[in-house]
Motif scaffolding. Structure first.
Motif, PDB file in Angstrom:
ATOM      1  N   VAL A   1       8.752  13.018  -2.885  1.00 49.73           N
ATOM      2  CA  VAL A   1       8.627  12.107  -4.020  1.00 49.73           C
ATOM      3  C   VAL A   1       7.547  11.083  -3.709  1.00 49.73           C
ATOM      4  O   VAL A   1       7.517  10.516  -2.617  1.00 49.73           O
ATOM      5  CB  VAL A   1       9.968  11.394  -4.314  1.00 49.73           C
ATOM      6  N   HIS A   2       6.647  10.856  -4.653  1.00 48.07           N
ATOM      7  CA  HIS A   2       5.651   9.800  -4.492  1.00 48.07           C
ATOM      8  C   HIS A   2       6.349   8.459  -4.691  1.00 48.07           C
ATOM      9  O   HIS A   2       6.926   8.190  -5.746  1.00 48.07           O
ATOM     10  CB  HIS A   2       4.523   9.959  -5.511  1.00 48.07           C
ATOM     11  N   VAL A   3       6.284   7.599  -3.675  1.00 48.91           N
ATOM     12  CA  VAL A   3       6.969   6.309  -3.718  1.00 48.91           C
ATOM     13  C   VAL A   3       5.981   5.219  -3.343  1.00 48.91           C
ATOM     14  O   VAL A   3       5.262   5.334  -2.338  1.00 48.91           O
ATOM     15  CB  VAL A   3       8.165   6.269  -2.739  1.00 48.91           C
ATOM     16  N   GLY A   4       5.951   4.143  -4.127  1.00 51.84           N
ATOM     17  CA  GLY A   4       5.111   3.004  -3.770  1.00 51.84           C
ATOM     18  C   GLY A   4       4.507   2.360  -5.002  1.00 51.84           C
ATOM     19  O   GLY A   4       4.839   2.695  -6.138  1.00 51.84           O
ATOM     20  N   TRP A   5       3.627   1.411  -4.751  1.00 55.10           N
ATOM     21  CA  TRP A   5       2.949   0.733  -5.846  1.00 55.10           C
ATOM     22  C   TRP A   5       1.856   1.645  -6.380  1.00 55.10           C
ATOM     23  O   TRP A   5       0.937   2.045  -5.662  1.00 55.10           O
ATOM     24  CB  TRP A   5       2.342  -0.589  -5.370  1.00 55.10           C
ATOM     25  N   VAL A   6       1.966   2.008  -7.644  1.00 53.95           N
ATOM     26  CA  VAL A   6       0.982   2.854  -8.306  1.00 53.95           C
ATOM     27  C   VAL A   6       0.413   2.071  -9.486  1.00 53.95           C
ATOM     28  O   VAL A   6       1.178   1.450 -10.235  1.00 53.95           O
ATOM     29  CB  VAL A   6       1.622   4.154  -8.828  1.00 53.95           C
ATOM     30  N   PRO A   7      -0.913   2.041  -9.675  1.00 52.27           N
ATOM     31  CA  PRO A   7      -1.454   1.392 -10.877  1.00 52.27           C
ATOM     32  C   PRO A   7      -0.914   2.086 -12.124  1.00 52.27           C
ATOM     33  O   PRO A   7      -1.335   3.202 -12.455  1.00 52.27           O
ATOM     34  CB  PRO A   7      -2.967   1.563 -10.735  1.00 52.27           C
TER      35      PRO A   7
END
Length: 368
Positions: A255-261
């Motif tokens: 899963v892509h996790v983190g701050w995404v624009p």
């Protein structure tokens, strides 16, 4: 012209005011943005000069959020009260700032208490720029007892009205009792980061983005929801501040996790699941993406409006089965996207921020 922006006490208000502040700066005007200590890095992250108006820290904000009452009406009063307390506390610092850098106009956010008090002291025009579609007047009952002594000292019986009220709500979702205001196009003002191809490309599976906003201090709820939505066969992206994302990455492999624009990611999404935050709501509408508001932080009329309009679903109670069922409904019924896209077109037709700068200039010129 010198323009002082005082958006609010969390990251999202900063991002909502950034487009107009940047437009004023790009037009050659001097701009500063004030905030509590916690949000100063957020102001700097969108390329604006940041000035501290209060020493309130992230730890203090976290403690306040952790002690929030369960009752929604009491929650609204608690938020209104703390915004008013910061307004009163920050006034002396802002007047000291004005001794060295005197603004010609001050632009305040939804809980508009700091900006008009400063404008009254300095005899300059004030502007109210709403953050999103949420009617911030619902917070006023909590603020009024705190503000009453200060207003009495100034010979006022209420917070002064703005010289210009700017509203970013799309016309179809504007309530009948809304205050008369000049419309302004809302555009995302969030910070950026180096992009990876997956952020702006769409894969074969439907993409579901899950977030609980910028005022998040624990990732447990996001983790459990991501695991549940993953069972639908969707590609899951979890948006969270880095301090929370770090603990989630090991628990959510694949899963892509983190701050995404989110302004970049949103157009690639099929559903956006969130807590009812105004920033995620407006970004979803701007991109024409259906929303699932799950267990909203503050139940609001704005949430009901977008659900009644047919661009979102609401799960106020229940567990992961209810959330999954609502998510499947949004994925399988194209009418939700069609309604969201109709709002997106409305938003695109509203006056852009650079045109509003001329209104600020006229206010200052008229005041002389």
């Amino acid at each position: 012209m010198k323009v002082l922006f005082i958006p609010g006490n969390s990251p999202y208000p900063i991002f909502s005011h950034a487009p107009l502040a940047s437009a004023a700066r790009n037009a050659g005007h001097q701009v500063m943005m004030g905030g509590i200590d916690w949000v100063l890095p957020n102001i700097a992250s969108v390329g604006l000069p940041a000035v501290q108006i209060s020493p309130v820290s992230m730890e203090e904000v976290s403690a306040f959020m952790g002690a929030m009452p369960d009752n929604p009406a009491d929650q609204l009063k608690a938020v209104g009260r703390v915004y008013a307390e910061i307004a009163v506390d920050s006034l002396e610092r802002l007047l000291a700032l004005a001794d060295h850098w005197r603004p010609d106009v001050v632009v305040g956010g939804g809980m508009f208490y700091t900006a008009p008090l400063l404008a009254h002291h300095l005899g300059i025009p004030s502007v109210r720029l709403e953050w999103d579609r949420i009617d911030s007047r619902t917070y006023d009952p909590g603020a009024e007892p705190v503000l009453a002594p200060v207003l009495a000292e100034l010979g006022l019986d209420k917070v002064p009205d703005p010289d210009l009220w700017l509203d970013v709500c799309p016309p179809s979702l504007r309530p009948d009792d809304a205050v008369p205001a000049k419309p302004m196009r809302w555009v995302p003002g969030n910070p950026q980061k180096p992009l990876e191809p997956w952020m702006y490309t769409k894969g074969e599976r439907p993409r579901v983005y899950i977030t609980a906003g910028t005022r998040l201090f624990s990732g447990e709820g996001l983790r459990d929801m991501a695991r549940s939505i993953d069972r639908l066969g969707a590609e899951v992206v979890v948006g969270a501040p880095e301090n929370v994302a770090a603990e989630l990455r090991g628990e959510l492999p694949g899963v892509h996790v983190g701050w995404v624009p989110l302004d970049v990611l949103a157009p690639t999404c099929d559903v956006i699941i969130h807590h009812g935050g105004g920033g995620t709501d407006m970004t979803s509408l701007n991109a024409g993406v259906p929303q699932l508001i799950a267990h909203p932080e503050y139940p609001t009329a704005a949430t009901r409006q977008v659900v009644d309009f047919g661009a979102a679903l609401l799960v106020e109670s229940g567990g992961h089965e209810e959330v999954n069922a609502a998510c499947e409904q949004l994925l399988n019924d194209p009418s939700y996207r069609e309604r969201a896209q109709s709002v997106s077109k409305e938003m695109a037709a509203l006056p852009p921020a650079h045109e509003i700068v001329a209104d600020l200039e006229r206010l200052v010129a008229a005041r002389g």
